[in-house]
Design a protein around this motif. Structure first.
Motif, PDB file in Angstrom:
ATOM      1  N   MET A   1     -36.367   8.485  17.307  1.00 42.78           N
ATOM      2  CA  MET A   1     -36.529   7.677  18.490  1.00 42.78           C
ATOM      3  C   MET A   1     -35.176   7.257  19.070  1.00 42.78           C
ATOM      4  N   LEU A   2     -34.244   6.923  18.183  1.00 49.29           N
ATOM      5  CA  LEU A   2     -32.906   6.577  18.666  1.00 49.29           C
ATOM      6  C   LEU A   2     -32.278   7.755  19.387  1.00 49.29           C
ATOM      7  N   ASP A   3     -32.481   8.952  18.843  1.00 48.67           N
ATOM      8  CA  ASP A   3     -31.954  10.155  19.481  1.00 48.67           C
ATOM      9  C   ASP A   3     -32.560  10.340  20.865  1.00 48.67           C
ATOM     10  N   LEU A   4     -33.852  10.102  20.981  1.00 48.58           N
ATOM     11  CA  LEU A   4     -34.538  10.247  22.256  1.00 48.58           C
ATOM     12  C   LEU A   4     -33.947   9.297  23.300  1.00 48.58           C
ATOM     13  N   LEU A   5     -33.737   8.055  22.926  1.00 48.08           N
ATOM     14  CA  LEU A   5     -33.136   7.087  23.854  1.00 48.08           C
ATOM     15  C   LEU A   5     -31.695   7.462  24.184  1.00 48.08           C
ATOM     16  N   ASP A   6     -30.981   7.985  23.211  1.00 47.14           N
ATOM     17  CA  ASP A   6     -29.603   8.375  23.460  1.00 47.14           C
ATOM     18  C   ASP A   6     -29.537   9.548  24.428  1.00 47.14           C
ATOM     19  N   ARG A   7     -30.427  10.516  24.275  1.00 51.57           N
ATOM     20  CA  ARG A   7     -30.408  11.707  25.129  1.00 51.57           C
ATOM     21  C   ARG A   7     -31.001  11.460  26.505  1.00 51.57           C
ATOM     22  N   HIS A   8     -32.038  10.607  26.601  1.00 48.40           N
ATOM     23  CA  HIS A   8     -32.759  10.447  27.864  1.00 48.40           C
ATOM     24  C   HIS A   8     -32.549   9.099  28.537  1.00 48.40           C
ATOM     25  N   GLY A   9     -31.884   8.185  27.878  1.00 48.74           N
ATOM     26  CA  GLY A   9     -31.649   6.877  28.474  1.00 48.74           C
ATOM     27  C   GLY A   9     -32.805   5.924  28.243  1.00 48.74           C
ATOM     28  N   ALA A  10     -32.756   4.809  28.927  1.00 44.44           N
ATOM     29  CA  ALA A  10     -33.718   3.724  28.747  1.00 44.44           C
ATOM     30  C   ALA A  10     -35.148   4.198  28.976  1.00 44.44           C
ATOM     31  N   MET A  11     -36.057   3.683  28.146  1.00 42.36           N
ATOM     32  CA  MET A  11     -37.474   4.017  28.243  1.00 42.36           C
ATOM     33  C   MET A  11     -38.295   2.799  27.836  1.00 42.36           C
ATOM     34  N   THR A  12     -39.545   2.791  28.249  1.00 44.91           N
ATOM     35  CA  THR A  12     -40.472   1.754  27.800  1.00 44.91           C
ATOM     36  C   THR A  12     -41.118   2.199  26.485  1.00 44.91           C
ATOM     37  N   THR A  13     -41.765   1.268  25.824  1.00 46.22           N
ATOM     38  CA  THR A  13     -42.496   1.599  24.602  1.00 46.22           C
ATOM     39  C   THR A  13     -43.572   2.637  24.891  1.00 46.22           C
TER      40      THR A  13
ATOM     41  N   LEU B   1     -36.905  -1.636  14.824  1.00 43.81           N
ATOM     42  CA  LEU B   1     -35.568  -1.220  15.266  1.00 43.81           C
ATOM     43  C   LEU B   1     -34.867  -2.309  16.064  1.00 43.81           C
ATOM     44  N   THR B   2     -35.626  -3.095  16.792  1.00 45.35           N
ATOM     45  CA  THR B   2     -35.049  -4.229  17.533  1.00 45.35           C
ATOM     46  C   THR B   2     -34.561  -5.283  16.551  1.00 45.35           C
ATOM     47  N   GLU B   3     -35.387  -5.596  15.542  1.00 43.38           N
ATOM     48  CA  GLU B   3     -34.995  -6.583  14.529  1.00 43.38           C
ATOM     49  C   GLU B   3     -33.783  -6.117  13.727  1.00 43.38           C
ATOM     50  N   ALA B   4     -33.639  -4.796  13.550  1.00 40.83           N
ATOM     51  CA  ALA B   4     -32.492  -4.251  12.828  1.00 40.83           C
ATOM     52  C   ALA B   4     -31.228  -4.233  13.692  1.00 40.83           C
ATOM     53  N   GLY B   5     -31.381  -4.528  14.990  1.00 43.51           N
ATOM     54  CA  GLY B   5     -30.235  -4.580  15.884  1.00 43.51           C
ATOM     55  C   GLY B   5     -29.895  -3.257  16.545  1.00 43.51           C
ATOM     56  N   PHE B   6     -30.802  -2.270  16.464  1.00 39.33           N
ATOM     57  CA  PHE B   6     -30.542  -0.955  17.038  1.00 39.33           C
ATOM     58  C   PHE B   6     -31.022  -0.809  18.477  1.00 39.33           C
ATOM     59  N   LEU B   7     -31.939  -1.655  18.896  1.00 34.15           N
ATOM     60  CA  LEU B   7     -32.488  -1.596  20.248  1.00 34.15           C
ATOM     61  C   LEU B   7     -32.371  -2.942  20.925  1.00 34.15           C
ATOM     62  N   ALA B   8     -32.221  -2.893  22.250  1.00 31.85           N
ATOM     63  CA  ALA B   8     -32.267  -4.100  23.075  1.00 31.85           C
ATOM     64  C   ALA B   8     -33.347  -3.895  24.125  1.00 31.85           C
ATOM     65  N   ALA B   9     -34.034  -4.974  24.462  1.00 31.62           N
ATOM     66  CA  ALA B   9     -35.089  -4.909  25.483  1.00 31.62           C
ATOM     67  C   ALA B   9     -34.695  -5.797  26.649  1.00 31.62           C
TER      68      ALA B   9
ATOM     69  N   THR C   1     -28.445  -0.332  21.367  1.00 30.23           N
ATOM     70  CA  THR C   1     -27.326  -1.268  21.251  1.00 30.23           C
ATOM     71  C   THR C   1     -26.133  -0.474  20.719  1.00 30.23           C
ATOM     72  N   PRO C   2     -24.956  -1.059  20.709  1.00 29.49           N
ATOM     73  CA  PRO C   2     -23.821  -0.363  20.074  1.00 29.49           C
ATOM     74  C   PRO C   2     -24.123   0.015  18.615  1.00 29.49           C
ATOM     75  N   ASP C   3     -24.813  -0.849  17.879  1.00 31.84           N
ATOM     76  CA  ASP C   3     -25.188  -0.516  16.493  1.00 31.84           C
ATOM     77  C   ASP C   3     -26.168   0.652  16.453  1.00 31.84           C
ATOM     78  N   GLY C   4     -27.081   0.707  17.412  1.00 34.36           N
ATOM     79  CA  GLY C   4     -28.024   1.822  17.477  1.00 34.36           C
ATOM     80  C   GLY C   4     -27.305   3.122  17.784  1.00 34.36           C
ATOM     81  N   LYS C   5     -26.366   3.088  18.720  1.00 35.13           N
ATOM     82  CA  LYS C   5     -25.581   4.274  19.067  1.00 35.13           C
ATOM     83  C   LYS C   5     -24.760   4.724  17.858  1.00 35.13           C
ATOM     84  N   ASN C   6     -24.167   3.776  17.159  1.00 33.93           N
ATOM     85  CA  ASN C   6     -23.390   4.100  15.966  1.00 33.93           C
ATOM     86  C   ASN C   6     -24.282   4.736  14.893  1.00 33.93           C
ATOM     87  N   ALA C   7     -25.484   4.211  14.709  1.00 34.74           N
ATOM     88  CA  ALA C   7     -26.397   4.747  13.692  1.00 34.74           C
ATOM     89  C   ALA C   7     -26.778   6.187  14.003  1.00 34.74           C
ATOM     90  N   ILE C   8     -27.099   6.485  15.251  1.00 36.79           N
ATOM     91  CA  ILE C   8     -27.490   7.851  15.596  1.00 36.79           C
ATOM     92  C   ILE C   8     -26.287   8.786  15.512  1.00 36.79           C
TER      93      ILE C   8
END
Length: 123
Positions: free
Chosen positions: A1-13, A34-42, A57-64
């Motif tokens: 899912m992080l990869d999907l957001l990274d490749r396609h940009g912002a999306m809804t649930t 993922l939001t609680e882990a700090g990887f996503l922002a809404a 988030t920057p942490d999400g980008k770093n994780a992917i």
């Protein structure tokens, strides 16, 4: 899912759920984790206040990015261990052809059958 957001940009649930072929409730649980882990922002959706737009988030980008580097390393070691120099060259040439084929598919707008179920990758 992080990869999907990274490749396609912002999306809804809901968009994420459709793209992964899962129910909205299933994706909502994943989004929450993922939001609680700090990887996503809404943030509020620009045209529909009932919806939230999800971004990395920057942490999400770093994780992917770390996951991609790890996978690249595993694959590189496997190729080096399994193939001799000639086979590695053949593989490199084959990958160029595969990239051309997938580019043609992407450019054509073709997509898999809608009843096929979830798929990975861009199409």
């Amino acid at each position: 899912m992080l990869d999907l957001l990274d490749r396609h940009g912002a999306m809804t649930t809901a968009e994420l759920a459709v793209s992964r072929g899962v129910r909205h409730q299933t994706m909502a649980a994943t989004v929450k984790e993922l939001t609680e882990a700090g990887f996503l922002a809404a943030r509020a959706h620009p045209s529909d206040a009932r919806k939230k737009v999800l971004t990395l988030t920057p942490d999400g980008k770093n994780a992917i990015d770390q996951d991609r580097r790890y996978r690249d390393g595993v694959l590189a070691h496997a190729v080096a261990d399994a193939l001799d120099d000639g086979e590695q060259l053949l593989l490199a040439r084959a990958l160029l052809l595969i990239n051309r084929i997938t580019g043609t598919i992407a450019d054509s707008g073709l997509s898999p059958s809608p009843d096929r179920g979830p798929v990975t990758g861009a199409w």
